[in-house]
Motif scaffolding. Structure first.
Motif, short mmCIF file in Angstrom:
data_model
loop_
_atom_site.label_atom_id
_atom_site.label_comp_id
_atom_site.label_asym_id
_atom_site.label_seq_id
_atom_site.Cartn_x
_atom_site.Cartn_y
_atom_site.Cartn_z
N GLY A 39 149.71 62.37 68.56
CA GLY A 39 148.34 61.96 68.84
C GLY A 39 147.63 61.27 67.70
N ALA A 40 146.31 61.40 67.71
CA ALA A 40 145.46 60.65 66.80
C ALA A 40 145.63 61.09 65.36
N PHE A 41 145.70 60.14 64.46
CA PHE A 41 145.79 60.39 63.02
C PHE A 41 146.93 61.34 62.67
N VAL A 42 148.09 61.04 63.18
CA VAL A 42 149.28 61.84 62.88
C VAL A 42 150.28 60.93 62.17
N GLU A 43 150.88 61.47 61.08
CA GLU A 43 151.94 60.75 60.39
C GLU A 43 153.23 61.54 60.57
N THR A 44 154.31 60.84 60.89
CA THR A 44 155.60 61.52 61.04
C THR A 44 156.66 60.78 60.23
N LYS A 45 157.68 61.50 59.81
CA LYS A 45 158.79 60.90 59.09
C LYS A 45 160.01 61.78 59.27
N ASN A 46 161.14 61.19 59.60
CA ASN A 46 162.37 61.96 59.77
C ASN A 46 162.08 63.25 60.54
N ALA A 47 161.52 63.08 61.72
CA ALA A 47 161.07 64.23 62.51
C ALA A 47 161.59 64.10 63.93
N GLN A 48 162.28 65.14 64.40
CA GLN A 48 162.79 65.11 65.77
C GLN A 48 161.89 66.01 66.61
N TYR A 102 150.61 65.98 59.45
CA TYR A 102 151.75 65.32 58.83
C TYR A 102 153.00 66.11 59.17
N VAL A 103 153.97 65.42 59.79
CA VAL A 103 155.22 66.06 60.16
C VAL A 103 156.36 65.31 59.47
N GLY A 104 156.86 65.89 58.36
CA GLY A 104 157.94 65.23 57.62
C GLY A 104 159.14 66.13 57.54
N PHE A 131 153.31 69.74 57.38
CA PHE A 131 154.67 70.19 57.11
C PHE A 131 154.92 69.84 55.64
N ALA A 132 154.83 70.85 54.77
CA ALA A 132 154.97 70.62 53.32
C ALA A 132 156.46 70.54 53.01
N ASN A 133 156.96 69.32 52.97
CA ASN A 133 158.41 69.12 52.89
C ASN A 133 158.90 68.91 51.47
N TYR A 134 158.00 68.76 50.52
CA TYR A 134 158.38 68.29 49.18
C TYR A 134 157.95 69.31 48.15
N ASP A 135 158.91 69.82 47.37
CA ASP A 135 158.56 70.81 46.35
C ASP A 135 158.33 70.17 44.99
N GLY A 136 158.20 68.87 45.01
CA GLY A 136 157.99 68.15 43.75
C GLY A 136 159.27 67.55 43.22
#
Ligand code: UD1
Ligand code: CA
Length: 469
Positions: A347-356, A368-370, A386-391
């Motif tokens: 929906g509105a204002f959603v960012e996705t990356k590598n997401a099934q 944000y769905v990464g 979706f906090a996908n990155y630990d730095g």
């Protein structure tokens, strides 16, 4: 076509583009200029196609060999000019004695049919050379077709033309058919004594005529077919025209395109019946759209596979798959590797990356769905990250099917949420949640009574708080 060879000239520098990219690698409608020409050249079923290169040879050669592996490459030496370029190509056609079609790498719209009929005319008339001409309102820059009482006598280049020759509006399109042997013999006699010090291919025409051979200019009325690109103004003009033609062809094939002038479709795109494209839609690369889908307004899709009956509104998407019946947007940013299952929703204002995202699953608002998978029928609460990155590394979040996650969640990957599990609003999910469980991390809420009235006396809030007492 039997006994035919094709030469594509692409050794020139293209200085008028003022670019770090070689002229013929500039793109229109998603394909390099030379790609348009080589696609046409290789569709003529010729005995051989030869591309002549010199300027930025390595870059061009890797492009040609990657995308047109059957095209032979000839290298032009330091002697400049289109005639010299053709001589270099003839070295690759040593024992060839049929007809040679010469095309320019910077004339992208010329089509297979036009070249086919040019070859037919050439053969029917028994010509040694046949060239294409057209009449332009502004012939500046082109070689002019010089006639004497209607009879072709030669071609004079802009820089060599007299004032009266410059008034001639019939121009040389730079597209020719030659008898191979006549071309070989004549090029030997062409010099470089002209304003540019170049060996002009156009001189072959005059020399053949003087020697009494049959040569004719075939005038065509569709000037776009022979439009050459020398600078970026012409690049955008030719691209706009190509786009008009692509849009018209899709309209004729059953696609509704509300505003052709703001709709851009690459040559590589494919559209189903009853697709609707709303204003400001740009479809690039290997994008395909299934029957009945509605795309736009203001949507850019690059290499996106879209199923049937999909609705995509004000969205930017790349290298993703959207299955039938799904809805996307408005204001979604769909990055590579996104898959949205049938009847699903981003929906509105959603960012996705590598997401099934599974069948019927929904990510409706502000999230944000990464690096995640979301099972069939699950619903993700508004404002979820979706906090996908630990730095240092990226990790995955896996949400099972029919899960209901609360608003304002943070999933700290790697983490799994089981089938049918719930999470409470405002939760930070760091540990796996078993199927059917409710996850919550309560931080007890404390209300400090009268705090505003004491600490913000006289403020609008304090007054409002007092009034209600
Ligand atoms: C050329 C024609 C001109 C015609 C116009 C049509 C000649 C001398 N002039 O002019 O009559 O009206 O095309 O568009 O042919 N190239 C080489 N090697 C070179 C120079 C050019 O391979 O040494 C290639 C270029 O990469 C380009 C094509 O030949 O693809 C045409 O060259 P360009 O310099 O653009 O010629 P024009 O000045 O447009
Ligand atoms: Ca040119």
């Amino acid at each position: 076509m039997s006994n035919l060879a094709v030469v594509v000239l692409a050794a020139g520098e293209g200085t008028r583009m003022k670019s770090a990219t070689p002229k013929v690698l500039h793109r229109i409608a998603g394909l390099e200029l030379i790609g348009h020409v080589l696609s046409t050249a290789t569709s003529l079923s010729a005995h051989k196609v030869v591309a002549v290169l010199r300027h930025e040879r390595e870059r061009l050669e890797s492009y040609v060999s990657a995308f047109y592996p059957n095209v032979a490459i000839a290298e032009q030496d330091e002697i400049p000019g289109t005639g010299r370029a053709v001589e270099a190509a003839l070295a690759e056609l040593a024992h060839f004695d049929g007809d040679v079609v010469v095309l320019s790498g910077d004339v992208p719209l010329l089509d297979v049919e036009s070249i086919g009929s040019l070859v037919e005319i050439h053969r029917e008339l028994g010509n040694k050379a046949t060239l294409v001409s057209t009449v332009l309102d502004n012939p500046h820059g082109y070689g002019r077709i010089v006639r004497d009482r209607g009879e072709l006598i030669g071609i004079v280049e802009q820089k060599d033309a007299s004032d009266s020759e410059r008034d001639i509006q019939e121009v040389n399109a730079g597209v020719y058919v030659f008898d191979a042997q006549a071309l070989r013999d004549t090029l030997e006699r062409v010099g470089t004594n002209n304003a540019q010090g170049e060996k002009y291919l156009t001189d072959v025409v005059g020399i053949l005529i003087q020697a009494g051979h049959k040569v004719s200019a075939h005038q065509i009325t569709d000037k776009w077919l022979v439009a050459g690109i020398n600078d970026r103004v012409q690049l955008s003009e030719v691209e706009a025209e190509l786009n008009r033609r692509i849009v018209t062809a899709w309209q004729m094939a059953g696609v509704t395109i509300q505003e052709p002038s703001s709709t851009w479709i690459d040559v590589t795109v494919s559209l189903g019946r009853d697709v609707t494209l709303l204003p400001g839609t740009r479809l690039h690369g290997l994008t395909t759209i299934g029957e009945g889908s509605i795309i736009g307004p203001d949507t850019t899709l690059t290499d996106v596979e879209v199923g049937e009956g999909v609705r995509i509104n004000r969205t930017d998407a790349t290298s993703s798959k959207i299955y039938s019946g799904a809805t996307v947007g408005p204001f979604a940013f769909i990055r590579p590797g996104t898959e949205l299952g049938a009847d699903g929703k981003i929906g509105a204002f959603v960012e996705t990356k590598n997401a099934q995202i599974g069948k019927g699953a929904k990510v409706p608002h502000l999230s944000y769905v990464g690096d995640a998978s979301i099972g069939e029928g699950s619903n993700i609460g508004a404002g979820t990250i979706f906090a996908n990155y630990d730095g240092v590394n990226k990790h995955r979040t896996e949400i099972g099917k029919q899960a209901r996650t609360g608003s304002g969640n943070v999933f700290v990957a790697p983490v799994k949420v089981g089938d049918g599990a719930y999470t409470a609003a405002g939760s930070t999910i760091r540990r796996d949640v078993e199927p059917g469980a409710l996850a919550l991390n309560p931080a007890a809420q404390k209300n400090l009574a009268g705090w505003v009235i004491q600490n913000r006396p006289g403020s609008k809030s304090a007054i409002a708080a007092t009034d209600t007492e």
